[in-house]
Design a protein around this motif. Structure first.
Motif, PDB file in Angstrom:
ATOM      1  N   LEU A  53       0.746  -1.294  -0.051  1.00  0.00           N
ATOM      2  CA  LEU A  53      -0.013   0.084   0.153  1.00  0.00           C
ATOM      3  C   LEU A  53       0.797   1.374   0.029  1.00  0.00           C
ATOM      4  CD1 LEU A  53      -2.705  -1.113   2.509  1.00  0.00           C
ATOM      5  CD2 LEU A  53      -2.828  -1.122   0.153  1.00  0.00           C
ATOM      6  N   THR A  54       0.501   2.264  -0.609  1.00  0.00           N
ATOM      7  CA  THR A  54       0.771   3.572  -0.373  1.00  0.00           C
ATOM      8  C   THR A  54       0.316   4.453   0.249  1.00  0.00           C
ATOM      9  OG1 THR A  54       1.460   3.189  -3.111  1.00  0.00           O
ATOM     10  CG2 THR A  54       1.725   5.586  -2.072  1.00  0.00           C
ATOM     11  N   SER A  55       1.024   5.388   1.253  1.00  0.00           N
ATOM     12  CA  SER A  55       0.751   5.844   2.335  1.00  0.00           C
ATOM     13  C   SER A  55       1.193   7.359   2.296  1.00  0.00           C
ATOM     14  CB  SER A  55       0.732   5.503   3.740  1.00  0.00           C
ATOM     15  OG  SER A  55       2.028   5.270   3.905  1.00  0.00           O
ATOM     16  N   SER A  56       0.203   8.439   2.590  1.00  0.00           N
ATOM     17  CA  SER A  56       0.733   9.647   2.888  1.00  0.00           C
ATOM     18  C   SER A  56       0.067  10.074   4.268  1.00  0.00           C
ATOM     19  CB  SER A  56      -0.050  10.530   1.875  1.00  0.00           C
ATOM     20  OG  SER A  56       0.303  10.154   0.661  1.00  0.00           O
ATOM     21  N   ILE A  57       0.934  10.739   4.902  1.00  0.00           N
ATOM     22  CA  ILE A  57       0.774  11.246   6.421  1.00  0.00           C
ATOM     23  C   ILE A  57       0.573  12.755   6.400  1.00  0.00           C
ATOM     24  CG2 ILE A  57       1.190  11.027   8.530  1.00  0.00           C
ATOM     25  CD1 ILE A  57       2.994   8.596   8.122  1.00  0.00           C
ATOM     26  N   PHE A  58      -0.435  12.997   7.100  1.00  0.00           N
ATOM     27  CA  PHE A  58      -0.898  14.662   7.194  1.00  0.00           C
ATOM     28  C   PHE A  58      -1.171  15.039   8.614  1.00  0.00           C
ATOM     29  CE2 PHE A  58      -2.055  13.207   2.845  1.00  0.00           C
ATOM     30  CZ  PHE A  58      -1.320  14.104   2.196  1.00  0.00           C
ATOM     31  N   TRP A  59      -0.805  16.147   9.032  1.00  0.00           N
ATOM     32  CA  TRP A  59      -1.030  16.745  10.250  1.00  0.00           C
ATOM     33  C   TRP A  59      -2.005  17.895  10.210  1.00  0.00           C
ATOM     34  CZ3 TRP A  59       0.669  14.140  14.761  1.00  0.00           C
ATOM     35  CH2 TRP A  59       1.587  13.130  14.659  1.00  0.00           C
ATOM     36  N   LEU A  60      -2.992  17.773  10.928  1.00  0.00           N
ATOM     37  CA  LEU A  60      -4.221  18.828  10.863  1.00  0.00           C
ATOM     38  C   LEU A  60      -4.383  19.627  12.145  1.00  0.00           C
ATOM     39  CD1 LEU A  60      -6.790  17.244   8.633  1.00  0.00           C
ATOM     40  CD2 LEU A  60      -4.831  18.442   7.824  1.00  0.00           C
ATOM     41  N   PRO A  61      -4.660  20.792  12.089  1.00  0.00           N
ATOM     42  CA  PRO A  61      -5.337  21.380  13.305  1.00  0.00           C
ATOM     43  C   PRO A  61      -6.631  20.670  13.656  1.00  0.00           C
ATOM     44  CG  PRO A  61      -4.757  23.034  11.518  1.00  0.00           C
ATOM     45  CD  PRO A  61      -4.766  21.802  11.193  1.00  0.00           C
ATOM     46  N   LYS A  62      -6.794  21.137  15.057  1.00  0.00           N
ATOM     47  CA  LYS A  62      -7.913  20.557  15.649  1.00  0.00           C
ATOM     48  C   LYS A  62      -9.226  20.691  14.900  1.00  0.00           C
ATOM     49  CE  LYS A  62      -9.909  19.774  20.146  1.00  0.00           C
ATOM     50  NZ  LYS A  62     -10.137  20.281  21.551  1.00  0.00           N
ATOM     51  N   LYS A  63      -9.553  21.808  14.504  1.00  0.00           N
ATOM     52  CA  LYS A  63     -10.930  22.208  13.866  1.00  0.00           C
ATOM     53  C   LYS A  63     -10.917  21.450  12.604  1.00  0.00           C
ATOM     54  CE  LYS A  63     -13.812  25.948  12.675  1.00  0.00           C
ATOM     55  NZ  LYS A  63     -14.039  27.445  12.553  1.00  0.00           N
ATOM     56  N   ALA A  64      -9.704  21.574  11.621  1.00  0.00           N
ATOM     57  CA  ALA A  64      -9.817  21.122  10.505  1.00  0.00           C
ATOM     58  C   ALA A  64      -9.803  19.511  10.560  1.00  0.00           C
ATOM     59  CB  ALA A  64      -8.585  21.237   9.870  1.00  0.00           C
ATOM     60  N   TYR A  65      -9.522  18.828  11.556  1.00  0.00           N
ATOM     61  CA  TYR A  65      -9.411  17.187  11.719  1.00  0.00           C
ATOM     62  C   TYR A  65     -10.713  16.856  12.071  1.00  0.00           C
ATOM     63  CZ  TYR A  65      -8.626  12.651  13.720  1.00  0.00           C
ATOM     64  OH  TYR A  65      -8.848  11.280  13.824  1.00  0.00           O
TER      65      TYR A  65
END
Length: 776
Positions: free
Chosen positions: A718-730
């Motif tokens: 599998l190909t994966s991408s990791i992203f970190w979001l602010p609390k509201k956007a998450y």
């Protein structure tokens, strides 16, 4: 004989040790010497400890579990049918899983859908299927519905990551008469032969996978790892190599071979089996050709013996076929029940009454003349003097030192189940009193005269308290528990990054002791579910009952990341059509160069044609390129021009020379620019993991460990991408994903657009942390 059980060897070793340490002080090692008597008593006590330690492991665990109150479910004891199996990975694995776990499912096929990567239609072969079966039509329909429901639950709860099931339905059947003229051998029952021929043709049209009984394989001496290899099954070992592809028609030569192999068949004079099935049909139209069991159709099967026609009773043939079906069902039911009693499927129960902690004082072993027994020296010719009584008490006190060590060893043995259990404990060394408060024949005689000297009448409570304090103050239980958990996890092929996890916890501002306790708690939680966390890490969530997956739990426990994590499988979003209102990612191709780029700000879809022209114009006319050195020693490239949108390339470059080479190619006239979804490829085996950005200190350490843990846990295909979001956007993205899973969205377009927007925003936020310089 083990050294711990050999009294003579212990005695000899003890004397040799005494000679080495005492030198000229002690030279009399004959039987009458008091030192030798003490040594022999201690050697006997050691053989008793060795004997108890040598009990079967099942006895040790059962006895210590009973005394410590630790049930079997709180110990890392996993049966072979749980730990040796695997979750489905291939299509054959999925077929074996459903056939092996769902009653009345005979076979299953996964048909790939054109234009939808990793999407499948599932066709299920449910048995019984014939209207002339032993069951009534209502019973058949009821069992078919129950089997379909159970199969759907199994498929959804064991769905490999990145795979989507478009439809799940039972396959239909096309019944046709078997028209044949068969020459049969003498002394063959025509009814039995007709039933065998029809059954053989049915097996050819719809072959049952090769299933081997677990019990038979184990008795034959097969390695348990090979016996239970593959997905879990309750009907036996299913050989996935035996699965056949779905066939809409049966070649005549295969049909002829199957009939000729039936015992009693001499030859086949003519043969016809026309099910009327077309070979090129859609998945929804596929059916299995099957010989009809109807009485009228069975008459089309004709027998001859030495040229003379042989008739048979079609009703008896139908009943014989019903008996064949019943035999298959009973064999399956028997295997389902026998699996539960297999030695490898049950935890051995040992003797729970070994009394591992029982200690009887060695002072009972000394001759009466030593005055250590219950009656002291009362049978001596002369009463003991005060000095003699003091010497006896002094010897008792001397022996108590050794006896406490012996009793503690038995106490340690009695807590073996607790020490290796999932139960939280603040102890790794376990001590026990050598005497009880109430009179006990195992107590050292007159123990209160020694342990109670100078204390009040509650001497035993003082003794137990002081013993506990002494033990706890010298017990490095955190380090010992941590190392014991590492050992047990390693036995299951699992490793925690202790240093990185400890630094990540300490970076959060907690004390060293709290960090150690948290790490131990995470390991215990992982160990208690290590079988499912290892086996099911490649499975996606049940889309009909969304819960935390094994992959998410692994990441949470191994990284210590306690915030929320959202893993989105893009393949599940590829069903149906969708419309996007905005564009933010695009791909630029120039010769051999193909680069993905992200706009600083998204644009509306109707603005894309003009924006694409503007991007091409900016590149051809020498736009300003800026480079940002990244922590991994690569370089990120961005592009801007007056009155043109700014964009950033996703690919990283290894040097400024590579950037200049790419810049030269991008300034040519032969550019192709097309809109893309980010991350890309969006639907083909892609996973996106979104994490809520932690608000605590040590953000970089948390991100590093969490991302590394997720990468290590993901299946390699599998190909994966990791992203970190602010609390509201998450929260917004997680709610949209939940709404999609619950069927609250007519099409996935809104969710796809939200994923694309948040992924682009997270990518840009990471780049903004590093200043850009113009490339040289």
């Amino acid at each position: 004989m083990p050294a711990a059980l050999d009294f003579s060897q212990l005695r000899t070793k003890g004397i040799e040790t005494a000679q080495r340490y005492s030198g000229d002080i002690w030279t009399d090692f004959n039987d009458h010497d008091p030192g030798l008597t003490i040594l022999e008593a201690l050697c006997y006590a050691l053989t008793d400890i060795g004997y108890r330690t040598s009990h079967p492991m099942a006895d040790l665990l059962s006895s210590s579990s009973a005394s410590a109150g630790v049930p079997t479910r709180e110990q890392p004891l996993f049966t072979g049918d749980k730990i040796l199996v695997s979750a489905p990975v291939t299509k054959a694995d999925v077929r074996a899983l459903v056939v092996g776990k769902v009653q009345n499912v005979r076979n299953l096929w996964l048909l790939p859908l054109d234009g939808k990567p990793n999407h499948f239609d599932v066709l299920i072969d449910i048995h019984p299927r014939s209207k002339t079966g032993a069951l009534t039509e209502a019973e058949i329909n009821s069992q078919a519905c129950a089997a379909l429901i159970d199969a759907t639950k199994i498929l959804q709860s064991n769905r490999p990551l990145g795979i989507a099931y478009e439809t799940i339905r039972p396959i239909g059947y096309t019944y046709a008469p078997l028209i044949a003229q068969v020459n049969i051998l003498p002394h063959v029952s025509a009814e039995t032969l007709a039933a065998n021929i029809i059954f053989a043709v049915e097996e050819l049209c719809d072959p049952l996978p090769k299933i081997s009984s677990f019990e038979t394989m184990m008795k034959a001496g097969n390695d348990p790892a090979s016996v239970f290899d593959g997905p879990p099954s309750v009907i036996g070992h299913i050989d996935t190599r035996n699965f056949r592809a779905l066939r809409a028609s049966i070649p005549e030569e295969s049909l002829l071979s199957a009939i000729q192999q039936v015992a009693g068949v001499q030859s086949v004079a003519s043969l016809s089996f026309d099910s009327g099935v077309r070979t090129k049909v859609s998945a929804s139209e596929l059916t299995l050709p099957m010989p009809s069991r109807a009485v009228a159709d069975l008459s089309r099967l004709q027998f001859h013996r030495n040229g003379v026609p042989v008739s048979f009773d079609a009703e008896k043939v139908v009943r014989a076929l019903q008996n064949f079906d019943s035999e298959q069902r009973w064999a399956s039911l028997y295997e389902r029940n026998s699996v539960k009693t297999l030695p490898y499927a049950t935890i051995p129960q040992g003797n729970a009454n070994r009394q591992l902690d029982r200690y009887r004082s060695i002072q009972h072993l000394f001759p009466q003349i030593y005055g250590l027994g219950e009656f002291g020296l009362q049978k001596s010719p002369k009463p003991a003097s005060i000095a003699h009584q003091a010497a006896i008490r002094q010897l008792k006190g001397y022996l108590f030192l050794f006896e406490q060590l012996l009793a503690d060893q038995l106490g340690q043995l009695d807590h073996i189940a607790e020490f290796f259990s999932f139960k939280a404990s603040d102890a790794s060394y376990f001590a026990q009193p050598i005497a009880s408060a109430k009179p006990n024949p195992d107590n050292p005689p007159h123990v209160d005269q020694i342990l109670g000297s100078g204390k009040d009448n509650d001497w035993h409570a003082h003794y137990v308290r002081d013993l506990s304090n002494l033990n706890s103050h010298n017990d490095p239980y955190r380090d010992r528990n941590d190392r014991a958990l590492d050992h047990m996890l390693a036995r299951f092929g699992e490793v925690f990054d202790n240093d990185a996890l400890w630094l990540r916890l300490r970076a959060a501002g907690i004390t060293k002791e709290h960090a150690d306790d948290t790490r131990i708690r995470l390991k215990r939680a992982f160990l208690s579910h290590c079988v499912t966390l290892g086996r099911d890490r490649g499975l996606g969530p049940d889309l009909t009952d969304y819960k935390e997956t094994a992959l998410q739990t692994r990441v949470r426990l191994k990284s210590g990341y306690t915030e929320r994590c959202l893993i989105i499988e893009h393949a599940t979003l590829a069903s149906g059509s969708y419309q996007l209102d905005e564009v933010q990612a695009f791909r630029v191709r120039a010769g051999k160069v193909s680069l993905l780029a992200v706009l600083r700000d998204p644009i509306q879809t109707h603005q894309w044609p003009q924006t694409r022209v503007a991007i091409a114009e900016a590149l051809r006319n020498g736009a300003d390129f800026a480079a940002s050195p990244m922590p991994d020693y690569t370089v990120a490239l961005s592009c801007s021009a007056p009155n043109h949108p700014q964009f950033f390339f996703v690919e990283r470059f290894g040097s400024f020379a590579e950037i200049n080479w790419a810049k030269k190619l991008l300034t040519t006239d032969r550019l192709t620019i097309e809109r893309q979804l980010f991350p890309t490829p969006f639907f083909d085996g892609q996973l996106s993991a979104f994490f809520e950005t932690p608000a605590k200190a040590g953000h970089a350490d948390i991100r590093s460990l969490t991302e590394r843990t997720l990468s290590d846990c993901l299946p390699a295909h599998l190909t994966s991408s990791i992203f970190w979001l602010p609390k509201k956007a998450y929260a917004t993205l997680a709610q949209a994903h939940k709404t999609w899973l619950n069927g609250g969205m007519a099409d996935p377009g809104a969710l796809i657009q939200l994923i694309n927007r948040n992924a682009c925003a997270a990518f840009l936020a990471e780049l903004d942390q590093f200043p850009a310089d113009s490339p040289k």
